[in-house]
Scaffold this active site. Structure first.
Site, PDB file in Angstrom:
ATOM      1  N   HIS A  97       2.975   3.505  -8.925  1.00 45.38           N
ATOM      2  CA  HIS A  97       2.910   2.100  -9.346  1.00 45.38           C
ATOM      3  C   HIS A  97       4.230   1.647  -9.835  1.00 45.38           C
ATOM      4  O   HIS A  97       4.696   0.449  -9.802  1.00 45.38           O
ATOM      5  CB  HIS A  97       1.506   2.145 -10.236  1.00 45.38           C
ATOM      6  CG  HIS A  97       0.272   2.376  -9.611  1.00 45.38           C
ATOM      7  ND1 HIS A  97       0.013   1.931  -8.426  1.00 45.38           N
ATOM      8  CD2 HIS A  97      -0.734   2.972 -10.216  1.00 45.38           C
ATOM      9  CE1 HIS A  97      -1.113   2.325  -8.010  1.00 45.38           C
ATOM     10  NE2 HIS A  97      -1.398   3.112  -9.091  1.00 45.38           N
TER      11      HIS A  97
ATOM     12  N   LEU B  56      12.372 -19.885  -4.369  1.00 40.40           N
ATOM     13  CA  LEU B  56      11.262 -18.979  -3.893  1.00 40.40           C
ATOM     14  C   LEU B  56       9.890 -19.057  -4.728  1.00 40.40           C
ATOM     15  O   LEU B  56       9.886 -18.854  -6.228  1.00 40.40           O
ATOM     16  CB  LEU B  56      11.685 -17.688  -3.827  1.00 40.40           C
ATOM     17  CG  LEU B  56      10.478 -16.337  -3.541  1.00 40.40           C
ATOM     18  CD1 LEU B  56      10.214 -16.506  -1.986  1.00 40.40           C
ATOM     19  CD2 LEU B  56      11.066 -14.989  -3.833  1.00 40.40           C
TER      20      LEU B  56
ATOM     21  N   ASP C  67       0.882  -1.168   0.033  1.00 40.35           N
ATOM     22  CA  ASP C  67      -0.053   0.144  -0.038  1.00 40.35           C
ATOM     23  C   ASP C  67       0.763   1.410   0.014  1.00 40.35           C
ATOM     24  O   ASP C  67       2.149   1.253   0.251  1.00 40.35           O
ATOM     25  CB  ASP C  67      -1.138  -0.059   1.370  1.00 40.35           C
ATOM     26  CG  ASP C  67      -2.197   0.855   1.136  1.00 40.35           C
ATOM     27  OD1 ASP C  67      -2.457   1.629   0.095  1.00 40.35           O
ATOM     28  OD2 ASP C  67      -2.691   1.150   2.262  1.00 40.35           O
TER      29      ASP C  67
HETATM   30  C1  V07 Z   1       1.627  -4.118 -10.061  1.00 40.72           C
HETATM   31  C2  V07 Z   1       3.252  -2.660  -8.862  1.00 40.72           C
HETATM   32  C3  V07 Z   1       3.282  -2.746  -7.332  1.00 40.72           C
HETATM   33  C4  V07 Z   1       2.478  -1.953  -6.711  1.00 40.72           C
HETATM   34  C5  V07 Z   1       1.328  -2.467  -6.652  1.00 40.72           C
HETATM   35  C6  V07 Z   1       0.255  -2.213  -7.809  1.00 40.72           C
HETATM   36  C7  V07 Z   1       0.956  -2.071  -9.098  1.00 40.72           C
HETATM   37  C8  V07 Z   1       4.403  -6.223 -10.753  1.00 40.72           C
HETATM   38  C9  V07 Z   1       3.400  -7.078 -11.270  1.00 40.72           C
HETATM   39  C10 V07 Z   1       3.611  -8.449 -11.775  1.00 40.72           C
HETATM   40  C11 V07 Z   1       2.433  -9.158 -11.889  1.00 40.72           C
HETATM   41  C12 V07 Z   1       2.400 -10.537 -12.431  1.00 40.72           C
HETATM   42  C13 V07 Z   1       3.889 -10.698 -13.051  1.00 40.72           C
HETATM   43  C14 V07 Z   1       4.829 -10.167 -12.800  1.00 40.72           C
HETATM   44  C15 V07 Z   1       4.802  -8.827 -12.326  1.00 40.72           C
HETATM   45  C16 V07 Z   1       2.315  -6.446 -11.129  1.00 40.72           C
HETATM   46  C17 V07 Z   1       0.097  -5.955 -11.290  1.00 40.72           C
HETATM   47  C18 V07 Z   1       0.357  -4.346 -10.406  1.00 40.72           C
HETATM   48  C19 V07 Z   1      -1.406  -5.951 -11.824  1.00 40.72           C
HETATM   49  F1  V07 Z   1       3.784 -12.140 -13.396  1.00 40.72           F
HETATM   50  N1  V07 Z   1       4.006  -5.014 -10.084  1.00 40.72           N
HETATM   51  N2  V07 Z   1       2.635  -4.913 -10.333  1.00 40.72           N
HETATM   52  N3  V07 Z   1       0.909  -6.601 -11.461  1.00 40.72           N
HETATM   53  N4  V07 Z   1       1.950  -2.792  -9.556  1.00 40.72           N
END
Ligand code: V07
Length: 254
Positions: free
Chosen positions: A51, A145, A34
């Site tokens: 983000h 992991l 968050d």
């Molecule tokens: C998202 C970045 C972190 C902060 C919170 C929300 C936004 C990495 C991924 C991701 C997801 C799947 C994957 C590899 C990377 C991601 C979403 C949002 C939806 F296989 N960051 N991140 N996916 N944020």
């Protein structure tokens, strides 16, 4: 006059110079990441910059979790409620898996990390799903992991889904509700192949679960960290684990 209250610093480990016990790190750490929007707002930047920076933090924390010997890291990346955000923000977030994997998949493979997901993935854009599927495929034999992204995930929706599947199964075989046990509900959750989290961390000072793994955190330790997720780092993670270990020493000895 008001009496000056003793200002105790929050979440300091019991012995602040204590060393982490590498034989007793939590097996499964879950994180509510968050404060990305507030991090950006504070800097007068658009929310999407928060983000983006949050995504960079995931890279550092994944490496550190892997180095510490944590076996499962579950990250709340997108909730079933997050679709109500402005369209451009949702679009940007949905491209983050693509962006993340473009630069980071080789390192995940090198570090023996296995990428997995929980959540209702069918509702994601095609390009997002394809990037995630590719990452799962390329890391499926990795034994280190488990990096579990919760995407389009909600704890209540997960339980509803589980109960519906159980109903379908039992009614198709003419069985009664006597068959339903906690273990059975567990087996129908999206987390069925993971142990429950030992430690739940939420950054940015909010002290709520917000529909994340509501069934699974029944016995987890909760730590609420003050940093915005983009500012969370290796030292904060280590501090959280020290706090977790100090709680174990106080309550776990019986
Ligand atoms: C998202 C970045 C972190 C902060 C919170 C929300 C936004 C990495 C991924 C991701 C997801 C799947 C994957 C590899 C990377 C991601 C979403 C949002 C939806 F296989 N960051 N991140 N996916 N944020």
């Amino acid at each position: 006059m008001f009496k000056k209250l003793n200002k105790k610093k929050k979440n300091q480990p019991i012995e602040s110079n204590s060393e982490i016990d590498l034989h007793n790190v939590p097996n499964h750490v879950a994180i509510i990441m968050d404060g990305n929007g507030r991090w950006a707002k504070q800097r007068k930047l658009p929310r999407i910059k928060g983000h983006y920076q949050g995504m960079q933090t995931i890279k550092k924390i994944t490496k550190e979790a892997s180095d510490l010997g944590i076996k499962y890291l579950t990250l709340y990346a997108f909730s079933t409620e997050n679709w109500t955000r402005p369209k451009n923000e949702v679009n940007y977030i949905m491209n983050l898996p693509v962006n993340f994997l473009k630069t980071f998949l080789p390192e995940l493979i090198e570090n023996n990390v296995k990428v997995e997901t929980i959540g209702f993935l069918k509702e994601l854009p095609k390009a997002t799903l394809e990037a995630i599927d590719k990452a799962k495929e390329k890391t499926k034999t990795n034994t280190g992991l488990k990096l579990i992204f919760a995407i389009n995930y909600g704890g209540r929706a997960e339980i509803v889904h589980s109960v519906k599947s159980i109903y379908e199964k039992l009614s198709s075989e003419g069985s009664s509700s006597d068959q339903i046990t906690e273990q059975m509900i567990n087996e129908y959750l999206m987390t069925h192949s993971y142990p429950d989290p030992d430690l739940l961390i939420r950054t940015s000072g909010e002290q709520r679960i917000s529909n994340f793994l509501i069934w699974q955190v029944s016995y987890s330790e909760f730590i609420f960290n003050e940093k915005f997720w983009p500012d969370f780092d290796k030292e904060e993670l280590i501090n959280c684990i020290k706090i977790y270990q100090s709680r174990q020493r106080r309550f776990g000895g019986l």
